[in-house]
Structure formats: C-alpha cells, structure tokens
Design a protein around this motif. Sequence first.
Motif, short mmCIF file in Angstrom:
data_model
loop_
_atom_site.label_atom_id
_atom_site.label_comp_id
_atom_site.label_asym_id
_atom_site.label_seq_id
_atom_site.Cartn_x
_atom_site.Cartn_y
_atom_site.Cartn_z
N GLU A 78 11.83 -81.13 -28.09
CA GLU A 78 10.79 -80.87 -27.39
C GLU A 78 12.03 -81.45 -25.92
OE1 GLU A 78 8.66 -79.21 -26.92
OE2 GLU A 78 7.82 -79.37 -28.15
N LYS A 79 12.54 -82.93 -25.77
CA LYS A 79 13.45 -82.96 -24.94
C LYS A 79 14.76 -82.68 -25.30
CE LYS A 79 10.66 -87.72 -24.64
NZ LYS A 79 11.10 -89.01 -25.04
N LEU A 80 15.33 -82.31 -26.20
CA LEU A 80 16.41 -81.84 -26.38
C LEU A 80 16.03 -80.19 -25.96
CD1 LEU A 80 19.24 -81.84 -27.65
CD2 LEU A 80 18.36 -80.83 -29.85
N ALA A 81 14.99 -79.66 -25.78
CA ALA A 81 15.22 -78.05 -25.78
C ALA A 81 15.14 -78.37 -24.02
CB ALA A 81 13.73 -77.81 -26.03
N VAL A 82 14.31 -79.28 -23.46
CA VAL A 82 14.67 -78.98 -22.11
C VAL A 82 16.32 -79.67 -21.47
CG1 VAL A 82 13.27 -81.19 -20.32
CG2 VAL A 82 12.19 -79.85 -21.45
N HIS A 83 16.73 -80.63 -22.56
CA HIS A 83 17.90 -81.06 -21.59
C HIS A 83 18.64 -79.45 -21.62
CE1 HIS A 83 21.46 -83.40 -21.81
NE2 HIS A 83 22.17 -82.58 -22.85
N LEU A 84 18.49 -78.80 -22.82
CA LEU A 84 19.10 -77.57 -22.73
C LEU A 84 18.76 -76.52 -22.07
CD1 LEU A 84 20.10 -77.36 -26.77
CD2 LEU A 84 21.70 -78.15 -25.33
N ALA A 85 17.67 -76.67 -21.43
CA ALA A 85 17.19 -75.55 -20.17
C ALA A 85 16.90 -74.69 -21.13
CB ALA A 85 18.25 -75.72 -19.24
N VAL A 86 15.70 -74.37 -21.80
CA VAL A 86 14.98 -73.67 -22.39
C VAL A 86 13.79 -74.47 -22.94
CG1 VAL A 86 15.92 -74.37 -25.13
CG2 VAL A 86 15.60 -71.30 -24.56
N SER A 87 13.04 -73.41 -23.16
CA SER A 87 11.55 -73.61 -23.98
C SER A 87 11.58 -74.35 -25.21
CB SER A 87 10.52 -72.44 -23.41
OG SER A 87 11.16 -71.39 -24.00
N ARG A 88 10.90 -74.56 -25.88
CA ARG A 88 10.78 -74.78 -27.09
C ARG A 88 10.87 -73.78 -27.99
NH1 ARG A 88 9.28 -79.42 -30.73
NH2 ARG A 88 9.91 -78.31 -32.99
N ARG A 89 9.85 -72.77 -27.52
CA ARG A 89 9.31 -72.04 -28.35
C ARG A 89 10.93 -70.97 -28.65
NH1 ARG A 89 4.78 -67.12 -27.35
NH2 ARG A 89 5.36 -65.94 -29.40
N ASN A 90 11.70 -70.91 -27.43
CA ASN A 90 13.24 -70.28 -27.66
C ASN A 90 13.94 -71.00 -28.58
OD1 ASN A 90 14.33 -67.91 -26.66
ND2 ASN A 90 14.78 -69.18 -25.27
N PHE A 91 13.37 -72.20 -28.36
CA PHE A 91 14.72 -72.69 -28.89
C PHE A 91 14.81 -72.17 -30.11
CE2 PHE A 91 15.52 -76.65 -30.80
CZ PHE A 91 16.97 -77.16 -30.63
N ASP A 92 13.51 -72.84 -30.66
CA ASP A 92 13.04 -73.20 -32.28
C ASP A 92 13.71 -71.36 -32.49
OD1 ASP A 92 12.46 -74.74 -32.38
OD2 ASP A 92 9.87 -74.49 -32.57
N ARG A 93 13.50 -70.40 -31.69
CA ARG A 93 13.43 -68.88 -32.52
C ARG A 93 14.92 -68.57 -32.88
NH1 ARG A 93 14.68 -64.81 -29.18
NH2 ARG A 93 14.74 -65.88 -27.19
#
Length: 326
Positions: free
Chosen positions: A237-252
């Motif tokens: 969750e925090k890694l996705a925020v750090h990379l400026a992307v939603s968690r759902r989009n990050f996983d996909r």
Amino acid sequence: MKHVTIVVPDCRVNVNTIGGAYDILCRANEYWKQAGHPSLLTIEIAGFVPEVRSHNGYLSIRPADIRTIRHTDLVLIPAVLGGYEEAVQQNQELLDWIRLQYKCGAEVASMCSGGFLLAATGLLQNRACSIHWNKTEEFERMFPGITIATGKIITHENGIYTNGGAYSFLNLVLYLVEILFDRSVAIFCSKVFQIDVERITQSPFTIFQVQKEHDDELIRDAQTYIEEHLDTRISFEKLAVHLAVSRRNFDRRFIRATGNTPVEYLQRVKIEAAKKELERGRKTIFEVMMDVGYTDDKTFRDVFRKITGLSPADYRNRYNKERISV
C-alpha cells in the motif's frame, strides 16, 4: 514389437539427449531379452539431415533417412540448443512428419527444449507441458496459448510426453521404459545408469530470475525496492503511494510485467536469497530466516517448501558445501 524413432532436427541439438535416450532404450531391450522375453523395441535415429554434430564438433551422428519410416510407435524429440524460432522455421517438414505419425497412432515425447518443436506441431494445444525452468519466458512468448506445468519434470497426456529439461531427460526415458516394459526394467536401468528414478519436480533446481525484461519503469523501480529491502516488512500500500499509483493499478501492472503478484514476487526473491545463504554459509536456519525478513518460523518453512519442494533443513543438507564435504 514397437518401433521408436529418435528424430534429428535440422538445427543445433543436444546430441547427448539423442545418445542417452538411445543407450537406455537399447539396454532396457537387452535386459528384457535376457529375462527370456522376445525383443520388444526397434530403435532408429532418423531425420531429414545427413549428419548432426555436437556444439563443440567432437561428436557426430549420421541419422537414417526418416522418409523411409512409414510408421513408428513412439517419436522422441531431442533438446534444441537455442535459436528456437529459427529451428521451428527450418523444420517444417519434420513437424509435418511428427503430426502425421501422431495422427496415425504414435506417441510423441519431447526432451527439454525439444518442447519448442513439439509445441510448434500444434499437438500441445489444450494440454499442459513441462519445459526447463529457465526457458519458460521464451516458451510463453512463442506459444502463449500453451499452459506450462510449472516445476514438473514430466507431463503425460493422451500420448504426449514432455520433460522439464537438462539431464532430467533421463527421468523421462526411464518413465517411458516403465511404460514400454515394466517397473522392474525401469529400476534396473535406473541402477545401471545411476539415475534417481523418483525425481518428479524441478523445484529444488530452479534459480529465480528477476523478471525485468519488460518496459514498465515504475514496476522496475518497485522490484528494485523489494530486492533492496528484503529484511524489512514491506507495505505494498505504502509502496504504491510512494510510486504515485493506486494499489489496484499497481497490482495489475506488476502482474502484467512480471507474471507474479507483488506478494509472490517478494516471496520468491526472499527464498532465492535464503537458498544462497543456505548453500554457502554457516548461518543457522533461524539466522537466514531473519536475514530475509521472516519472523515466523512456520511461515518461512511453509513458503520455502512451497517454492523449492524441500524444507530449509533438507535444502541445506543437499546443497551446503560444508555439509556435503563431511
């Protein structure tokens, strides 16, 4: 009497898979005859090429002309040494011959990267197959519709056999010996050729390849972060925020780029690091576990076994240099 054809493609092949299969099948047939049975096999090495040489040029095989073989009961495809797309293009006549033999009742088996040629025949459609663990990405790229039986040494379905790779082709040949003759002959050959007859998985031999051959820079950054923080608790969750992307989009995006979920990737990187520690060091399993960021002994052991097929202790006993030399 059954006829076996070990085919010789027009490309660079591993001649050891040709010679090894031939030697084991001949020895099995001799043992069968010594036990008072009539000869069961006729074995031929055949192709559309007059000669094939080993990659270093020291060994050569002169196959029979495959056009003289009207019918065979079992086709064995040897391992191909790279250049798989070119190999497929150069061997269309051989692929047609293999398809025809299967249509006429023959069984077909591929050894290691011979699976690329088998896949090109179309006979693996709607079937799972084995391929060497370090050839899976290229295989999936060339044949996206074929399911890989990850980790398996051998698959067998409707007269089609595949093999996970390298010298585990010997296990496939033993498997075929048991089918062609019986269990006692397979055990005899395993003892004569000193092959572990019970090997069923590639998992202990797999080296995890960090999957960075993609174009998603954001996911490469995430992979680097994971690899550099193995001993810490990672929040995706925090890694996705750090990379400026939603968690759902990050996983996909992560799955699309690597073929693994972020959690699966993290587990595989951690276990690969643990394997290296167990192979080369004198640390305890608990120390290794802590080094790769696990704090729960049961979780670590369960994940390790899931990925390697062995417990951490069994893996260390098998591969640690200090223990092997005792």
